[in-house]
Write a protein that holds these residues in place. Structure first.
Motif, PDB file in Angstrom:
ATOM      1  N   ILE A  65       0.830  -1.198   0.000  1.00 49.88           N
ATOM      2  CA  ILE A  65       0.000   0.000   0.000  1.00 49.88           C
ATOM      3  C   ILE A  65       0.870   1.255   0.000  1.00 49.88           C
ATOM      4  O   ILE A  65       0.628   2.197  -0.766  1.00 49.88           O
TER       5      ILE A  65
ATOM      6  N   GLU B 284      -7.324   1.281  -6.931  1.00 50.29           N
ATOM      7  CA  GLU B 284      -8.666   0.729  -6.783  1.00 50.29           C
ATOM      8  C   GLU B 284      -8.595  -0.599  -6.028  1.00 50.29           C
ATOM      9  O   GLU B 284      -9.439  -0.880  -5.168  1.00 50.29           O
ATOM     10  N   GLY B 285      -7.565  -1.379  -6.346  1.00 50.27           N
ATOM     11  CA  GLY B 285      -7.373  -2.650  -5.669  1.00 50.27           C
ATOM     12  C   GLY B 285      -7.135  -2.498  -4.180  1.00 50.27           C
ATOM     13  O   GLY B 285      -7.450  -3.387  -3.389  1.00 50.27           O
ATOM     14  N   ASP B 286      -6.573  -1.360  -3.781  1.00 51.77           N
ATOM     15  CA  ASP B 286      -6.336  -1.100  -2.360  1.00 51.77           C
ATOM     16  C   ASP B 286      -7.560  -0.495  -1.686  1.00 51.77           C
ATOM     17  O   ASP B 286      -7.541  -0.254  -0.475  1.00 51.77           O
ATOM     18  N   GLY B 287      -8.602  -0.215  -2.466  1.00 55.75           N
ATOM     19  CA  GLY B 287      -9.793   0.409  -1.892  1.00 55.75           C
ATOM     20  C   GLY B 287      -9.625   1.894  -1.651  1.00 55.75           C
ATOM     21  O   GLY B 287     -10.342   2.492  -0.865  1.00 55.75           O
ATOM     22  N   ILE B 288      -8.672   2.495  -2.363  1.00 55.66           N
ATOM     23  CA  ILE B 288      -8.388   3.917  -2.186  1.00 55.66           C
ATOM     24  C   ILE B 288      -9.280   4.761  -3.089  1.00 55.66           C
ATOM     25  O   ILE B 288      -9.621   5.884  -2.761  1.00 55.66           O
TER      26      ILE B 288
ATOM     27  N   LEU C 189     -11.569   6.172   2.701  1.00 53.24           N
ATOM     28  CA  LEU C 189     -10.213   5.700   2.992  1.00 53.24           C
ATOM     29  C   LEU C 189      -9.199   6.438   2.126  1.00 53.24           C
ATOM     30  O   LEU C 189      -8.134   6.857   2.592  1.00 53.24           O
TER      31      LEU C 189
END
Lengths: 131, 131
Positions: A28, A74-78, A98
């Motif tokens: 991340i 996007e994969g990190d949910g950011i 987040l």
DNA sequence: CGGTATCCGTGCAGATACTG
DNA sequence: CAGTATCTGCACGGATACCG
């Protein structure tokens, strides 16, 4: 050091368990501080943006790297990707809550570096003059 | 966004002049957030350390990478290297005032990521369940 | 418009061996 | 103890071409 309350990381550092390969925090941090990740975060902090808008605002980034960077974040949910089934296609990218926090933290670091650049250059000059 | 006063970087982002290749801030950010740079900063935040001590506290780092990382951070004026002319050799590394600030900023970011890991994992899980 | 696929060059990082 | 030297691979990023 200057703080009286121990940050959680310090404990782990002392035990050599911080940021080990198995910890997702390394990945991340990598995404957030990558060459283009920083810029994407800061531009998206202004609000929702389309792909082409991002590309225009971030000078010098290729479509490939913008796409890859967006996918990683996007994969990190950011951030959240929303694709509208229209012609011509329209896709919008928005920071998640987040991601908004993430952008603040990255901005804080980047801003500090930015305003500290004169001090960094001064330090460099001092070492040249008196090594 | 959540802040009312504009950070300096935002202006530059909008004009596509931020973190361009010619700006030393990119390189400094790179060093500070590099895999080992983060750990070196946090271990040195405990105080002055010798080479071998750093190597022991940072598990898994090679002598080569520790040496390179220390040189990069010294080059940025983040830490100071002091070599004592003794046998056996003794070299001590200390954060400069600039480096102490840098360590605080990096810690702030790293700590936030660390405590946010559960939320990151939750976000990932949510996307899997409801993509 | 908003991407993906492919190729390919560069540079960073690891392993290993050697030195003042 | 505190490093440097050398080799090497492979991940990262750029350029180009093509697709829904």
């Amino acid at each position: 050091m200057t703080k009286n309350n121990r940050p959680p990381l310090t404990q782990l550092v002392q035990r050599g368990e911080l940021m080990s390969a198995d910890c997702p925090s390394r990945e991340i941090l990598l995404h957030m501080t990558s060459r283009w990740g920083v810029l994407v975060l800061m531009v998206l902090a202004e609000g929702t943006q389309r792909f082409s808008t991002l590309r225009r605002k971030i000078g010098g980034i290729s479509e490939r790297m913008l796409s890859h960077t967006l996918q990683a974040l996007e994969g990190d949910g950011i951030l959240q990707r929303v694709s509208y089934p229209e012609v011509p296609p329209r896709v919008e990218y928005t920071l998640t809550p987040l991601g908004q926090e993430a952008a603040e933290k990255v901005s804080a670091l980047a801003d500090w570096i930015e305003v500290s650049v004169p001090r960094f250059l001064q330090a460099r000059a001092d070492r040249v003059r008196k090594p």
